[in-house]
Design an enzyme around this catalytic site. Structure first.
Site, PDB file in Angstrom:
ATOM      1  N   CYS A   1      11.917 -23.663  27.504  1.00 25.79           N
ATOM      2  CA  CYS A   1      12.382 -22.303  27.189  1.00 25.79           C
ATOM      3  C   CYS A   1      11.504 -21.220  27.813  1.00 25.79           C
ATOM      4  O   CYS A   1      11.851 -20.046  27.758  1.00 25.79           O
ATOM      5  CB  CYS A   1      12.416 -22.100  25.675  1.00 25.79           C
ATOM      6  SG  CYS A   1      10.781 -22.196  24.940  1.00 25.79           S
TER       7      CYS A   1
ATOM      8  N   CYS B   1      10.027 -26.825  20.488  1.00 22.12           N
ATOM      9  CA  CYS B   1       9.171 -25.737  19.997  1.00 22.12           C
ATOM     10  C   CYS B   1       7.974 -26.288  19.227  1.00 22.12           C
ATOM     11  O   CYS B   1       6.863 -25.769  19.327  1.00 22.12           O
ATOM     12  CB  CYS B   1       9.953 -24.802  19.090  1.00 22.12           C
ATOM     13  SG  CYS B   1      11.582 -24.399  19.698  1.00 22.12           S
TER      14      CYS B   1
HETATM   15 FE1  FES Z   1      10.894 -21.387  22.909  1.00 24.10          FE
HETATM   16 FE2  FES Z   1      11.227 -22.187  20.441  1.00 24.10          FE
HETATM   17  S1  FES Z   1      12.754 -21.600  21.841  1.00 24.10           S
HETATM   18  S2  FES Z   1       9.381 -22.031  21.522  1.00 24.10           S
END
Ligand code: FES
Length: 211
Positions: A36, A107
Site C-alpha cells: 500500500c 498492515c
Molecule cells: Fe497501508 Fe494499512 S493500508 S498500512
C-alpha cells in the site's frame, strides 16, 4: 468502503500506546509496505546488560489497522528481551487485537517487520549479529530499497535513482542518478549511508552523483 473493525482494534486506533519517537534511540527502523506504500518508524531503547527493551515508540503513516497493530506490538515488546521480541509474530499481534480483516493482514505484517528491523539495527550497531552473511550488491540494493526518494514518494531503487552498486573487500560504491546540488541529494546520501554502515563487513562507503 468500511472494514469490520472490532472494538479492541478501534480502541487501539483511537488511543494508540507508545506513539511518538525517541531521541537518540539505540535501534530504529523505517519500513514501508509494498502493498500500500504506507510507512512505519519504530524506535527502541535497550538495556545493554540485560538486552531488555526498556522503551519503544512508533510513528505510523498507515491506516487504522496499522496504527492498532503498532500500538499492540509495542505493548507486547516492551519489557521483553530483544531475542523474545524478535519472535513476536503478526498472528500474535492480530490475535491480541481480537482479529483483523484479512484484507488488512499486510498492515500488521508491516508493524511486525518494523519491530524486527529496529531490533536488527540494534544488533548490527552492537556487534550482536551471529549469522554473518557477506555483504553483496544484492544486500546493498535491498537496503537501498528502504531509502525514500522524496521526489516520488517511493524508494530510491524502484524510482531508478540507483545507477550503479559495487562491493569489493568491504568497500561499497554507489552511484546515484541525481545532480550533486539537487535539494534532496544530501538527505538521500545520509539516509543511504545510515542503512548500510551498520553491516558488519562494510569498511567504507563511497557515494557519487551524476553531474
Ligand atoms: Fe497501508 Fe494499512 S493500508 S498500512
Amino acid at each position: 468502503m468500511s472494514f469490520p473493525y472490532n472494538d479492541i482494534v478501534l480502541e487501539h486506533f483511537k488511543n494508540p500506546r507508545n506513539i511518538g519517537s525517541i531521541e537518540n534511540p539505540d535501534g530504529k527502523a523505517m519500513e514501508g509496505s509494498p502493498a500500500c506504500g504506507d510507512m512505519v518508524s519504530l524506535y527502541l531503547k535497550v538495556d545493554p546488560k540485560t538486552l531488555i527493551i526498556t522503551d519503544i515508540k512508533f510513528e505510523s503513516y498507515g491506516c487504522a489497522s496499522n496504527i492498532a497493530t503498532g500500538s499492540i506490538i509495542t505493548e507486547l515488546a516492551k519489557g521483553k528481551t530483544i531475542g523474545e521480541a524478535k519472535k513476536i509474530t503478526w498472528k500474535q499481534a492480530s490475535d491480541a487485537l481480537g482479529g483483523l480483516p484479512s484484507i488488512k493482514v499486510h498492515c500488521s505484517v508491516l508493524a511486525v517487520e518494523s519491530l524486527r528491523a529496529a531490533i536488527q539495527n540494534y544488533e548490527e550497531k552492537h556487534g550482536l549479529i551471529t549469522e554473518k552473511v557477506e555483504t553483496t550488491e544484492e544486500v546493498i540494493r535491498k537496503r537501498l530499497k528502504k531509502v525514500m526518494n522524496p521526489i516520488k514518494g517511493l524508494d530510491m531503487v524502484t524510482t531508478n535513482l540507483v545507477k550503479e552498486v559495487s562491493v569489493k573487500d568491504g568497500i561499497v560504491h554507489i552511484s546515484i542518478d541525481l545532480p550533486e546540488n539537487h535539494q534532496f541529494a544530501n538527505a538521500i546520501k545520509s539516509d543511504a549511508i545510515e542503512k548500510i554502515e551498520t553491516l558488519w563487513d562494510v569498511k567504507e562507503i563511497n557515494i557519487d552523483f551524476t553531474e
